[in-house]
Design an enzyme around this catalytic site. Structure first.
Site, PDB file in Angstrom:
ATOM      1  N   CYS A  64     -11.015   2.634   5.534  1.00 20.12           N
ATOM      2  CA  CYS A  64     -10.204   3.921   6.002  1.00 20.12           C
ATOM      3  C   CYS A  64     -10.658   5.053   5.137  1.00 20.12           C
ATOM      4  O   CYS A  64     -10.800   6.256   5.717  1.00 20.12           O
ATOM      5  CB  CYS A  64      -8.861   3.956   5.923  1.00 20.12           C
ATOM      6  SG  CYS A  64      -8.313   2.948   4.632  1.00 20.12           S
ATOM      7  N   GLU A  85       0.903  -1.040   0.145  1.00 16.52           N
ATOM      8  CA  GLU A  85       0.102  -0.006   0.059  1.00 16.52           C
ATOM      9  C   GLU A  85       0.984   1.205   0.043  1.00 16.52           C
ATOM     10  O   GLU A  85       0.597   2.267   0.690  1.00 16.52           O
ATOM     11  CB  GLU A  85      -1.042   0.151   1.396  1.00 16.52           C
ATOM     12  CG  GLU A  85      -2.024  -1.015   1.318  1.00 16.52           C
ATOM     13  CD  GLU A  85      -3.066  -0.803   2.463  1.00 16.52           C
ATOM     14  OE1 GLU A  85      -4.164  -0.792   1.862  1.00 16.52           O
ATOM     15  OE2 GLU A  85      -2.594  -0.539   3.613  1.00 16.52           O
TER      16      GLU A  85
HETATM   17  O1  FUB Z   1      -4.344   0.367   8.727  1.00 19.05           O
HETATM   18  C1  FUB Z   1      -5.213   1.227   8.558  1.00 19.05           C
HETATM   19  C2  FUB Z   1      -5.491   1.833   7.207  1.00 19.05           C
HETATM   20  O2  FUB Z   1      -6.061   0.603   6.561  1.00 19.05           O
HETATM   21  C3  FUB Z   1      -4.336   2.313   6.605  1.00 19.05           C
HETATM   22  O3  FUB Z   1      -4.194   3.850   6.881  1.00 19.05           O
HETATM   23  C4  FUB Z   1      -4.653   2.044   5.328  1.00 19.05           C
HETATM   24  O4  FUB Z   1      -3.746   2.068   4.182  1.00 19.05           O
HETATM   25  C5  FUB Z   1      -5.486   0.633   5.169  1.00 19.05           C
HETATM   26  O5  FUB Z   1      -4.277  -0.261   5.252  1.00 19.05           O
HETATM   27 ZN    ZN Z   2      -7.913   4.420   3.000  1.00 18.35          ZN
END
Ligand code: FUB
Ligand code: ZN
Length: 656
Positions: free
Chosen positions: A403, A319
């Protein structure tokens, strides 16, 4: 007009602990809070309303009915050892939705919504443990296991709780959630900093949140704790973490101490929140270490690792960031939250340096990478924001890891935070968004009103009406896209120079101004009704990328003002990969409608590949192709899309 008076000063006095040492202001100027800005804008006001009426409703529905997020708090409150539902970081979505509600209530008071928020707050408060700890996952799974795994987001959830509490207090003056947040922050401070127990946050967020709590309470315990969290990184304290990604500490920006970091690495959202927190601490402590590191890291992001949309984090594997210039189009991860994080961090960098280039990047991420995350209907979302699609991408109602929806909601609802800045001798206009505000410059109240049809048109009218004649410097940002290099570092440049220059008029006449740090600066004594008119050339420009960006080789993108455009099948007989944009292409602009959204579309007659009339072969003929702003794509069902358009036949494809 929905302008309400800022902050509940009297209530605040009760919780203030004036233990912070007096600080020399480090920021060049302070942002004018969204609470003092009434957005009237043609482009943004409907989006603020959509967030209030559709996005927040979607967040509530999902959080309360369709998933167990609120139920987890109820279960903890009941204390019957019931099972936790969902993922260990789900509490954060409740807090982020609450934060978005708080901003929205300021923009658009809504008794029902406030009642819902109060209901949630009661449930959250009831789930807090006597020692201040608050996390539904560990409370339901077993409190004996709490604080044993740095990756499990306990401090991340705490950070979002704090942000929500500060926002809700600021809007409503209600202290219940704030007291919950303070008790949890104190618990964390006692458990770690004061006990000298190492803890490297597995997902940064608490640092920036603690700085908000510090500014509200002026209790320097929170400033110290924020700085302590930053200082834990890069010293090997995260070593014991049994978790695949963190085996490579770069994932969590934990390879070097923050002040020694030079390159962007790892998970994009974690990185953005980290540097936002570091900038907030630096703004208070004047710590050059953070600033120097961040300037270098920022260049690494913008010069080599940022999409033309302002999106970052190209790789789904982590990510986050990959190697320099690895910015594929179709598989671009570009999480909505990462673009939201770019807005946060770049705002802080702009305040600290006074340089407009940070706002240029902020604007790019805001109007493109971030806004793309929200559907026109307000209740569908993109988690990733690719720059090309062969027709399989659709926005979702929600995500398992959710999120992004509340993140884009809280950004749009707090948009007023990013428009104006001020200090004792100056007013800054950073974004061109129709709005009214009142700022105090020195001792004088200065009502300010901005009218514009940006980003569709480049004319901006700013009227200032100081109560009495007042000298100050007015700074108007000259967007980077006016110049030949739309973002610093020449990863992207326009293929052609602007044909027209900017013009600045004062009360209808040309006016002398300086240019400084990317701003037009008019320094004079202002009086009631003074009107400045800024004209920015809104030209259609072709953008080319440095050759190292292989995904853009033999391709151009189209930009007009701050908006990056794309070609989508919905406007082009279901195809978007079958066209060629030769160098001499002439573009025209058209008023156009994408569902409910009035936009300026860009059209050109270009070679298009298609089946012959009898279907027996493929022919190329000139056809009118329509490009739309990137942020509105994928609102009319699935269809192919491209931002980077071929300039050579070898890149052209006719999709099935
Ligand atoms: O881990 C919390 C949130 O979920 C992160 O900020 C996003 O990238 C997703 O992985
Ligand atoms: Zn997000």
């Amino acid at each position: 007009m929905h302008l309400r008076l800022p902050l509940f000063i009297t209530a605040l006095a009760e919780i203030v602990t004036l233990s912070a040492p007096a600080q020399i202001p480090v920021r060049r100027f302070e942002p004018v809070s969204f609470a003092q800005v009434d957005i009237t804008d043609h482009f943004w006001r409907p989006k603020l309303d959509k967030v209030a009426t559709a996005t927040l409703q979607a967040c509530i529905r999902q959080t309360e009915e369709k998933t167990g997020r609120i139920r987890n708090f109820e279960k903890v409150g009941r204390g019957r050892n019931e099972k936790h539902e969902g993922i260990y970081y789900d509490d954060s979505d409740v807090y982020k939705a609450l934060e978005a509600i708080a901003y929205s209530l300021k923009n658009r008071p809504d008794a029902e919504l406030e009642k819902k928020a109060d209901e949630w707050i009661d449930k959250i408060a009831a789930a807090q443990q006597p020692d201040g700890y608050l996390n539904t996952y560990y409370t339901l799974v077993g409190l004996d296991k709490r604080w044993t795994d740095m990756e499990k987001h306990e401090d991340y959830c705490a950070g979002h709780l704090i942000e929500a509490a500060v926002a809700y207090y600021n809007t409503t003056g209600k202290r219940k959630l704030l007291e919950v947040a303070i008790r949890f922050a104190d618990h964390i401070d006692a458990t770690f900093r004061q006990a000298n127990r190492h803890w490297v946050s597995g997902h940064q967020e608490i640092e920036l949140a603690l700085m908000k709590l510090y500014h509200l309470t002026r209790n320097d315990r929170y400033l110290k704790l924020a700085d302590w969290f930053l200082d834990q990184r890069g010293r090997g304290f995260g070593k014991g973490v049994i978790w695949d990604q963190w085996k490579n500490p770069a994932y969590c920006q934990d390879s070097e101490p923050v002040k020694e970091q030079k390159e962007i690495t790892g998970h994009a959202v974690r990185a953005m929140y980290l540097y936002t927190g570091a900038a907030d601490v630096a703004a208070t402590t004047n710590d050059a270490g953070y600033m120097n590191a961040m300037k270098t890291v920022w260049e690494d992001v913008v010069y080599r690792n940022m999409y033309i949309t302002g999106g970052i984090g190209s790789s789904g594997r982590n990510e986050g960031f990959s190697v320099d210039y690895d910015l594929p189009n179709e598989t671009a991860y570009c999480e909505t939250c990462a673009s939201v994080g770019m807005v946060f961090w770049n705002q802080r960098m702009n305040l600290l340096t006074g340089e407009a280039k940070y706002m240029d990047v902020l604007e790019r991420s805001l109007y493109n990478g971030a806004l793309d995350g929200l559907s026109l209907s307000g209740d569908r979302f993109f988690y990733g924001n690719p720059l090309a699609s062969s027709g399989n991408n659709a926005r979702s109602e929600w995500f398992g890891t959710a999120c992004c929806p509340s993140n884009i909601a809280r950004l749009v609802a707090s948009l007023g935070d990013y428009i104006y800045g001020k200090n004792d001798s100056g007013l800054w206009v950073n974004l061109y968004i129709g709005s009214n505000t009142k700022v105090k410059i020195g001792k004088t109240e200065v009502p300010v009103s901005m009218e514009t049809n940006y980003p569709w048109e480049g004319r901006v009218r700013l009227t200032v009406s100081p109560a009495k004649k007042t000298p100050y410097a007015l700074h108007l940002r000259i967007p980077g896209w006016v110049s030949n290099v739309p973002v610093p570092g020449d990863l992207y440049r326009f293929a052609e120079e602007s044909k027209t220059a900017i013009s600045v008029l004062l009360n209808g006449k040309p006016v002398d101004y300086q240019q400084e740090n990317g701003y037009v600066v008019i320094n004079r004594t202002w009086q009631k009704g003074d009107m400045v008119e800024l004209n920015l050339p809104m030209e259609v420009k072709r953008v080319v990328a440095k050759k190292e960006l292989v995904a853009a080789n033999d391709r151009v993108a189209i930009q007009r003002g701050p908006l990056v455009y794309c070609v989508e099948g919905a406007d082009n007989n279901g195809q978007a990969w079958n066209l060629l944009v030769p160098d001499q292409t002439r573009f025209t602009t058209q008023s156009y409608q994408v569902l409910t959204e009035p936009v300026v579309a860009i059209q050109a007659s270009v070679p298009v590949v298609g089946p012959s009339a009898d279907g027996s072969s493929v022919v190329t003929e000139n056809k009118t192709v329509t490009a739309i702003p990137y942020y509105v794509w994928a609102n009319r069902g699935k269809s192919p899309m491209q931002v980077w358009l071929p300039t050579k036949a070898k890149q052209v494809k006719l999709l099935d």
